[in-house]
Enzyme design. Structure first.
Site, mmCIF file in Angstrom:
data_model
loop_
_atom_site.group_PDB
_atom_site.id
_atom_site.type_symbol
_atom_site.label_atom_id
_atom_site.label_comp_id
_atom_site.label_asym_id
_atom_site.label_seq_id
_atom_site.Cartn_x
_atom_site.Cartn_y
_atom_site.Cartn_z
ATOM 1 N N GLY A 81 -3.045 4.050 8.619
ATOM 2 C CA GLY A 81 -2.127 3.180 8.460
ATOM 3 C C GLY A 81 -1.562 2.866 9.582
ATOM 4 O O GLY A 81 -1.768 3.802 10.689
ATOM 5 N N GLY A 82 -1.055 1.682 9.851
ATOM 6 C CA GLY A 82 -0.080 1.704 10.941
ATOM 7 C C GLY A 82 -0.984 0.945 12.305
ATOM 8 O O GLY A 82 -0.444 0.760 13.259
ATOM 9 N N MET A 103 -9.031 8.089 0.292
ATOM 10 C CA MET A 103 -9.992 8.343 1.242
ATOM 11 C C MET A 103 -10.386 9.773 1.066
ATOM 12 O O MET A 103 -9.657 10.674 0.595
ATOM 13 C CB MET A 103 -9.160 8.377 2.741
ATOM 14 C CG MET A 103 -8.636 6.913 2.901
ATOM 15 S SD MET A 103 -7.694 6.861 4.340
ATOM 16 C CE MET A 103 -6.670 5.418 4.432
ATOM 17 N N ASP A 130 -6.817 -6.454 4.117
ATOM 18 C CA ASP A 130 -6.216 -4.950 4.588
ATOM 19 C C ASP A 130 -6.202 -4.668 5.880
ATOM 20 O O ASP A 130 -7.259 -4.279 6.238
ATOM 21 C CB ASP A 130 -6.543 -4.096 3.643
ATOM 22 C CG ASP A 130 -6.050 -2.698 3.442
ATOM 23 O OD1 ASP A 130 -5.046 -2.608 4.190
ATOM 24 O OD2 ASP A 130 -6.340 -1.893 2.713
ATOM 25 N N GLY A 131 -5.181 -4.540 6.554
ATOM 26 C CA GLY A 131 -5.074 -3.786 8.071
ATOM 27 C C GLY A 131 -4.206 -4.518 8.857
ATOM 28 O O GLY A 131 -4.499 -5.747 9.567
ATOM 29 N N GLY A 132 -3.034 -4.062 9.279
ATOM 30 C CA GLY A 132 -2.349 -4.703 10.417
ATOM 31 C C GLY A 132 -1.556 -5.688 9.710
ATOM 32 O O GLY A 132 -1.292 -6.662 10.914
ATOM 33 N N MET A 145 -12.301 4.181 -0.358
ATOM 34 C CA MET A 145 -12.820 4.406 0.778
ATOM 35 C C MET A 145 -13.535 5.894 0.758
ATOM 36 O O MET A 145 -13.343 6.906 1.519
ATOM 37 C CB MET A 145 -12.000 4.290 2.116
ATOM 38 C CG MET A 145 -11.309 3.078 2.179
ATOM 39 S SD MET A 145 -10.155 2.863 3.334
ATOM 40 C CE MET A 145 -8.733 3.079 2.119
ATOM 41 N N ASP A 153 -4.838 3.511 -1.645
ATOM 42 C CA ASP A 153 -5.802 3.857 -0.678
ATOM 43 C C ASP A 153 -6.190 5.000 -1.092
ATOM 44 O O ASP A 153 -5.777 6.167 -0.758
ATOM 45 C CB ASP A 153 -5.463 3.520 0.570
ATOM 46 C CG ASP A 153 -5.164 2.120 1.247
ATOM 47 O OD1 ASP A 153 -6.256 1.209 0.889
ATOM 48 O OD2 ASP A 153 -4.154 1.598 1.526
ATOM 49 N N HIS A 213 -1.082 -1.406 -4.209
ATOM 50 C CA HIS A 213 -2.396 -1.021 -3.521
ATOM 51 C C HIS A 213 -2.429 0.523 -3.507
ATOM 52 O O HIS A 213 -1.398 1.076 -2.725
ATOM 53 C CB HIS A 213 -2.630 -2.042 -2.361
ATOM 54 C CG HIS A 213 -4.002 -1.664 -1.636
ATOM 55 N ND1 HIS A 213 -4.940 -2.427 -2.100
ATOM 56 C CD2 HIS A 213 -4.440 -0.819 -0.665
ATOM 57 C CE1 HIS A 213 -6.165 -2.080 -1.362
ATOM 58 N NE2 HIS A 213 -5.607 -1.207 -0.596
ATOM 59 N N GLY A 224 1.325 -1.899 4.449
ATOM 60 C CA GLY A 224 1.968 -0.599 4.260
ATOM 61 C C GLY A 224 3.080 -0.414 4.829
ATOM 62 O O GLY A 224 4.304 -0.410 4.446
ATOM 63 N N SER A 225 2.876 -0.151 6.395
ATOM 64 C CA SER A 225 4.156 0.273 6.869
ATOM 65 C C SER A 225 5.035 -1.027 7.167
ATOM 66 O O SER A 225 6.338 -0.600 7.373
ATOM 67 C CB SER A 225 3.726 0.804 8.518
ATOM 68 O OG SER A 225 2.794 -0.281 8.995
ATOM 69 N N MET A 249 -11.592 -5.596 5.410
ATOM 70 C CA MET A 249 -10.757 -4.868 6.353
ATOM 71 C C MET A 249 -10.527 -5.600 7.612
ATOM 72 O O MET A 249 -11.374 -5.948 8.571
ATOM 73 C CB MET A 249 -11.717 -3.483 6.651
ATOM 74 C CG MET A 249 -11.588 -2.720 5.180
ATOM 75 S SD MET A 249 -10.163 -2.323 4.509
ATOM 76 C CE MET A 249 -9.377 -1.416 5.702
ATOM 77 N N GLY A 262 -9.001 4.131 7.583
ATOM 78 C CA GLY A 262 -8.806 5.458 7.865
ATOM 79 C C GLY A 262 -7.296 5.837 7.976
ATOM 80 O O GLY A 262 -6.864 6.996 7.543
ATOM 81 N N HIS A 319 -8.586 1.127 -3.827
ATOM 82 C CA HIS A 319 -9.642 0.903 -2.824
ATOM 83 C C HIS A 319 -10.207 2.209 -2.665
ATOM 84 O O HIS A 319 -9.472 3.141 -1.921
ATOM 85 C CB HIS A 319 -8.970 0.284 -1.548
ATOM 86 C CG HIS A 319 -9.798 0.152 -0.292
ATOM 87 N ND1 HIS A 319 -9.145 -0.117 0.615
ATOM 88 C CD2 HIS A 319 -10.963 0.265 -0.299
ATOM 89 C CE1 HIS A 319 -10.263 -0.376 1.741
ATOM 90 N NE2 HIS A 319 -11.284 0.026 1.090
ATOM 91 N N SER A 350 0.986 -1.284 -0.091
ATOM 92 C CA SER A 350 0.027 -0.033 -0.163
ATOM 93 C C SER A 350 0.934 1.203 -0.165
ATOM 94 O O SER A 350 1.590 1.529 0.837
ATOM 95 C CB SER A 350 -1.042 -0.006 1.158
ATOM 96 O OG SER A 350 -1.515 1.353 1.245
#
Length: 224
Positions: free
Chosen positions: A148-149, A38, A179-181, A72, A36, A34, A201-202, A141, A146, A70, A9
């Site tokens: 990252g991280g 928003m 996606d997420g964590g 959002m 994102d 990816h 991402g991170s 999700m 909203g 994506h 991401s």
């Protein structure tokens, strides 16, 4: 276990070196980038628009990579053509923002992109049941969207497992994206539950290691 791919991401990338970092990820063998998007309304953050997709497009095309966008955002129908023209190969919308979801999915195909659908952590899988035969990607999700991280929500694993069963039951070839964590220490668990595409991402663009080194750590964790 089915093959599992990474989708870095760019939300977590260094935007002063965006092209360089995207190219480093692609050089390391990544096939999906990816993006994102928003709007500050549906989620509490404002990120990027079609111009960034257009900037990434020539790099992705040179490597034959997919740009996975994506959305959002509220009323995503207003921007489908813009993102498709900019270079999006996949456009994913939230069930929570689309009261006429089938129409939106057909509109995505109409602008020449592949349709994806996603839902927030507290939205039940039943909201996807009727649309599954019509999409090319389903995104779970595993954080509240909203920023990252954030940390992975542990109950997401069972949700992924149940969604994999739903897709298999109808013979769907759709990607199951999460996606997420996502980190190297939970990637294997998520893959074992049935995911085929992991957004990170991170964990790819952050930390002391290079992008390529972070991708290699993921691959080792996944046994790739």
């Amino acid at each position: 276990m089915r093959p599992v791919r990474l989708a870095p991401s760019i939300l977590s990338a260094d935007f002063s070196r965006l092209g360089e970092q995207v190219e480093e990820a692609l050089d390391a063998g990544v096939e999906v980038i990816h993006v994102d998007v928003m709007d500050g309304h549906f989620v509490p953050n404002i990120t990027i628009g079609p111009l960034i997709v257009a900037a990434v497009r020539p790099i992705a095309r040179r490597y034959g990579a997919t740009i996975d966008v994506h959305l959002m955002i509220e009323q995503p129908e207003r921007y489908l053509a813009d993102f498709a023209r900019a270079g999006a190969d996949i456009l994913t919308v939230h069930v929570e923002t689309c009261p006429h979801l089938h129409r939106t999915v057909e509109a995505i195909r109409g602008v020449g992109a592949r349709p994806g659908v996603t839902l927030n952590p507290a939205t039940p899988l039943v909201a996807l049941e009727e649309i599954l035969p019509y999409v090319d990607l389903v995104l779970i999700m595993s954080i509240n969207p909203g920023f990252g991280g954030q940390s992975y929500i542990p109950t997401s694993t069972d949700k992924i497992r149940r969604l994999r069963a739903m897709l298999d039951a109808i013979g769907s070839a759709a990607e199951l994206e999460v996606d997420g964590g996502i980190k190297p220490d939970n990637a294997a668990e998520v893959a074992a539950a049935g995911a085929s595409l992991l957004v990170a991402g991170s964990a790819i663009f952050g930390g002391p290691r290079s992008v390529a080194e972070n991708i290699a750590v993921f691959r080792a964790a996944l046994g790739n």
